[in-house]
Design a protein around this motif. Structure first.
Motif, PDB file in Angstrom:
ATOM      1  N   ASP A  18      -8.067  61.883  54.885  1.00 16.32           N
ATOM      2  CA  ASP A  18      -9.437  61.913  55.385  1.00 16.32           C
ATOM      3  C   ASP A  18     -10.397  61.421  54.298  1.00 16.32           C
ATOM      4  O   ASP A  18     -11.263  60.568  54.543  1.00 16.32           O
ATOM      5  N   LYS A  19     -10.228  61.900  53.080  1.00 14.98           N
ATOM      6  CA  LYS A  19     -11.079  61.515  51.959  1.00 14.98           C
ATOM      7  C   LYS A  19     -10.935  60.021  51.661  1.00 14.98           C
ATOM      8  O   LYS A  19     -11.927  59.323  51.443  1.00 14.98           O
ATOM      9  N   ALA A  20      -9.697  59.525  51.651  1.00 14.88           N
ATOM     10  CA  ALA A  20      -9.450  58.110  51.352  1.00 14.88           C
ATOM     11  C   ALA A  20     -10.083  57.214  52.409  1.00 14.88           C
ATOM     12  O   ALA A  20     -10.688  56.185  52.081  1.00 14.88           O
ATOM     13  N   LEU A  21      -9.959  57.592  53.650  1.00 13.55           N
ATOM     14  CA  LEU A  21     -10.515  56.776  54.732  1.00 13.55           C
ATOM     15  C   LEU A  21     -12.040  56.767  54.693  1.00 13.55           C
ATOM     16  O   LEU A  21     -12.670  55.723  54.856  1.00 13.55           O
ATOM     17  N   ARG A  22     -12.607  57.909  54.471  1.00 12.15           N
ATOM     18  CA  ARG A  22     -14.080  57.978  54.387  1.00 12.15           C
ATOM     19  C   ARG A  22     -14.579  57.185  53.170  1.00 12.15           C
ATOM     20  O   ARG A  22     -15.601  56.514  53.247  1.00 12.15           O
ATOM     21  N   ALA A  23     -13.829  57.246  52.061  1.00 12.42           N
ATOM     22  CA  ALA A  23     -14.201  56.484  50.861  1.00 12.42           C
ATOM     23  C   ALA A  23     -14.095  54.980  51.123  1.00 12.42           C
ATOM     24  O   ALA A  23     -14.826  54.184  50.539  1.00 12.42           O
ATOM     25  N   GLY A  24     -13.170  54.589  52.000  1.00 12.22           N
ATOM     26  CA  GLY A  24     -13.013  53.180  52.367  1.00 12.22           C
ATOM     27  C   GLY A  24     -13.973  52.761  53.460  1.00 12.22           C
ATOM     28  O   GLY A  24     -13.828  51.709  54.065  1.00 12.22           O
ATOM     29  N   ASP A  25     -14.967  53.613  53.773  1.00 12.20           N
ATOM     30  CA  ASP A  25     -16.003  53.346  54.763  1.00 12.20           C
ATOM     31  C   ASP A  25     -15.451  53.267  56.185  1.00 12.20           C
ATOM     32  O   ASP A  25     -15.928  52.489  57.009  1.00 12.20           O
ATOM     33  N   TYR A  26     -14.431  54.061  56.466  1.00 11.94           N
ATOM     34  CA  TYR A  26     -13.881  54.156  57.818  1.00 11.94           C
ATOM     35  C   TYR A  26     -14.452  55.386  58.506  1.00 11.94           C
ATOM     36  O   TYR A  26     -14.659  56.427  57.873  1.00 11.94           O
ATOM     37  N   ASP A  27     -14.710  55.271  59.807  1.00  8.68           N
ATOM     38  CA  ASP A  27     -15.057  56.445  60.601  1.00  8.68           C
ATOM     39  C   ASP A  27     -13.764  57.159  60.922  1.00  8.68           C
ATOM     40  O   ASP A  27     -12.768  56.522  61.285  1.00  8.68           O
ATOM     41  N   VAL A  28     -13.767  58.470  60.810  1.00 10.81           N
ATOM     42  CA  VAL A  28     -12.541  59.242  60.997  1.00 10.81           C
ATOM     43  C   VAL A  28     -12.756  60.278  62.086  1.00 10.81           C
ATOM     44  O   VAL A  28     -13.774  60.969  62.112  1.00 10.81           O
ATOM     45  N   ALA A  29     -11.802  60.383  62.963  1.00 15.07           N
ATOM     46  CA  ALA A  29     -11.764  61.452  63.954  1.00 15.07           C
ATOM     47  C   ALA A  29     -10.374  62.062  63.863  1.00 15.07           C
ATOM     48  O   ALA A  29      -9.375  61.346  63.802  1.00 15.07           O
ATOM     49  N   ILE A  30     -10.304  63.373  63.832  1.00 17.39           N
ATOM     50  CA  ILE A  30      -9.012  64.051  63.660  1.00 17.39           C
ATOM     51  C   ILE A  30      -8.681  64.800  64.936  1.00 17.39           C
ATOM     52  O   ILE A  30      -9.490  65.581  65.444  1.00 17.39           O
ATOM     53  N   ALA A  31      -7.484  64.560  65.439  1.00 19.65           N
ATOM     54  CA  ALA A  31      -6.966  65.296  66.598  1.00 19.65           C
ATOM     55  C   ALA A  31      -5.866  66.218  66.089  1.00 19.65           C
ATOM     56  O   ALA A  31      -4.943  65.773  65.422  1.00 19.65           O
ATOM     57  N   LYS A  32      -5.983  67.503  66.411  1.00 19.48           N
ATOM     58  CA  LYS A  32      -5.036  68.485  65.881  1.00 19.48           C
ATOM     59  C   LYS A  32      -3.864  68.751  66.824  1.00 19.48           C
ATOM     60  O   LYS A  32      -2.918  69.431  66.452  1.00 19.48           O
ATOM     61  N   ASN A  33      -3.936  68.212  68.048  1.00 19.00           N
ATOM     62  CA  ASN A  33      -2.831  68.419  68.991  1.00 19.00           C
ATOM     63  C   ASN A  33      -2.779  67.237  69.960  1.00 19.00           C
ATOM     64  O   ASN A  33      -3.731  66.458  70.052  1.00 19.00           O
ATOM     65  N   PRO A  34      -1.662  67.104  70.684  1.00 20.57           N
ATOM     66  CA  PRO A  34      -1.507  65.949  71.593  1.00 20.57           C
ATOM     67  C   PRO A  34      -2.578  65.858  72.673  1.00 20.57           C
ATOM     68  O   PRO A  34      -2.999  64.757  73.034  1.00 20.57           O
ATOM     69  N   ASP A  35      -3.053  66.995  73.181  1.00 21.88           N
ATOM     70  CA  ASP A  35      -4.077  66.958  74.229  1.00 21.88           C
ATOM     71  C   ASP A  35      -5.392  66.399  73.701  1.00 21.88           C
ATOM     72  O   ASP A  35      -6.056  65.598  74.370  1.00 21.88           O
TER      73      ASP A  35
END
Length: 189
Positions: free
Chosen positions: A5-22
């Protein structure tokens, strides 16, 4: 996961995290991401199996699997499933960004190829439709006319159109003199 998450945000990417398949499925119904980074397990499901299902719906989506450790068989399974890359600890931020950039580049190249093939196939189909249209017009003119000269002129006109020739002639053999004579022409002067 926090490092990713930190690496992606540092690379200027928008991040969304899904914690389960649904949650993942709901997110994919609402938007198509530029890249999917999935773990070995998501909830009680295999990340690899989920990725396979997602790739059926989004075949050009770059998918990177994050594994808990390096296992040669897992790497083989990842690439057989069509995923873009496979990352595992120990990771550096540069490794993560490199894997993502390579996966996106691959997806862009695949998209470019698909668009090129669509244009090529469309042009080919348009040409075929044009040829069939000329054949339809020819068959309609043949059935509409009992005059042989009209039919032969229409045949030559259709042949010129289909072959994209500048002109065309229909020569017949005079059986008495054994010489050719011009019976029908198109654009011939």
């Amino acid at each position: 996961l926090e490092l990713l998450d930190k690496a992606l945000r540092a690379g200027d990417y928008d991040v969304a995290i899904a914690k389960n398949p649904d949650t993942l499925d709901k997110a994919l119904q609402e938007t198509t991401p530029d890249l999917l980074l999935i773990t070995e397990k998501l909830g009680n499901k295999s990340g690899l199996e989920l990725a396979k299902e997602i790739l059926k719906r989004f075949p050009t989506l770059p998918v990177v699997l994050y594994a808990a450790s390096h296992e040669p068989m897992m790497a083989l399974d990842v690439f057989r499933a069509g995923l873009s890359d496979y990352i595992y600890p120990p990771l550096k931020i540069d490794d993560i960004i490199r894997a993502i950039q390579q996966s996106q580049k691959r997806a862009q190249n695949m998209g470019d190829w698909v668009r090129h093939e669509v244009r090529r196939t469309t042009a080919s189909l348009e040409q075929r439709v044009s040829e069939l249209d000329a054949m339809l017009k020819l068959s309609q003119s043949i059935t509409a006319s009992l005059d042989l000269d009209t039919v032969l002129t229409n045949v030559v006109s259709a042949a010129v159109e289909l072959t994209r020739a500048e002109e065309g002639q229909l020569l017949l053999l005079d059986e008495e003199t054994n010489e050719l004579y011009m019976r029908a022409v198109k654009n011939y002067e």
